[in-house]
Design an enzyme around this catalytic site. Sequence first.
Site, mmCIF file in Angstrom:
data_model
loop_
_atom_site.group_PDB
_atom_site.id
_atom_site.type_symbol
_atom_site.label_atom_id
_atom_site.label_comp_id
_atom_site.label_asym_id
_atom_site.label_seq_id
_atom_site.Cartn_x
_atom_site.Cartn_y
_atom_site.Cartn_z
ATOM 1 N N CYS A 1 0.840 -1.217 0.000
ATOM 2 C CA CYS A 1 0.000 0.000 0.000
ATOM 3 C C CYS A 1 0.868 1.258 0.000
ATOM 4 O O CYS A 1 0.528 2.260 -0.637
ATOM 5 C CB CYS A 1 -0.894 0.029 1.234
ATOM 6 S SG CYS A 1 -2.079 -1.300 1.292
ATOM 7 N N ASP B 1 -21.279 12.169 -14.164
ATOM 8 C CA ASP B 1 -22.690 11.916 -13.823
ATOM 9 C C ASP B 1 -22.827 11.072 -12.547
ATOM 10 O O ASP B 1 -23.933 10.644 -12.210
ATOM 11 C CB ASP B 1 -23.407 11.216 -14.989
ATOM 12 C CG ASP B 1 -22.734 9.879 -15.364
ATOM 13 O OD1 ASP B 1 -21.716 9.511 -14.728
ATOM 14 O OD2 ASP B 1 -23.217 9.212 -16.289
HETATM 15 C C1 BEZ Z 1 0.594 -4.719 1.829
HETATM 16 O O1 BEZ Z 1 0.088 -3.640 1.503
HETATM 17 O O2 BEZ Z 1 1.813 -4.878 1.869
HETATM 18 C C2 BEZ Z 1 -0.315 -5.884 2.126
HETATM 19 C C3 BEZ Z 1 -1.485 -5.679 2.833
HETATM 20 C C4 BEZ Z 1 -2.294 -6.762 3.117
HETATM 21 C C5 BEZ Z 1 -1.945 -8.035 2.676
HETATM 22 C C6 BEZ Z 1 -0.777 -8.218 1.967
HETATM 23 C C7 BEZ Z 1 0.048 -7.134 1.683
#
Ligand code: BEZ
Length: 221
Positions: free
Chosen positions: A46, A140
């Site tokens: 992330c 929209d």
């Molecule tokens: C990550 O963002 O590294 C991750 C988050 C949840 C499960 C696996 C990877």
Amino acid sequence: MPGLLLGDVIPDFEAASTHGKIKLHQFLGNSWGILFSHPRDYTPVCTTELGRAVRLCADFRRRGVKMVALSIDTLEDHRGWSKDILAYNNEESASGLLPFPIIADSKRELAVALGMLDPDEKDKDGMPLTARCVFVIGPDKRLKLSLLYPASTGRNFDELLRVLDSLQLTAERRVATPADWKVGNTSERVAVSHPSGRLHWYRLISVSPAWRLRDGSSRHV
Ligand code: BEZ
């Protein structure tokens, strides 16, 4: 059944975010929007995804697209994590926040309502995490594209820009874009099927906000 189908109006939810309270429809105004969810704060994949999103912010802005992220942690976590994301990706911001809001969905209410959960990834209490969901929303407020990646697979943000180009072109002109189509490379042909059974090719000669197409070849299919 929870979840959204193409053409559905995205719910006009209100949520706390790192940029203050958001009312989604008001936030989007007449713009395109992209809402993308993340499994958890302070996780490595992330962090790379949000860093990439920060770096591409100007590219989304140029396409008139407002970005909103969502993760199932608290605002406090989001604020701390934002600093980490900026530092890890060598980006700076005076506020320590990302240039787009991150929604705090710590009770998973939006994640459930929008069908964003990944049943295979659970937290330490056995609760499912959010999948890597992407909703592209048109002016929209209707869903134009939905992508759902498991938590274990990071997204390709170049692909998000590519599909936005196609979505915006095809919203304006009655054409369809072929496999791997991309603005600015040799496969920048766009196709339209005629009722006559002809496949008619156009070439893209200028891009948004005034898409222009040049007539190309035509053949039976
Ligand atoms: C990550 O963002 O590294 C991750 C988050 C949840 C499960 C696996 C990877």
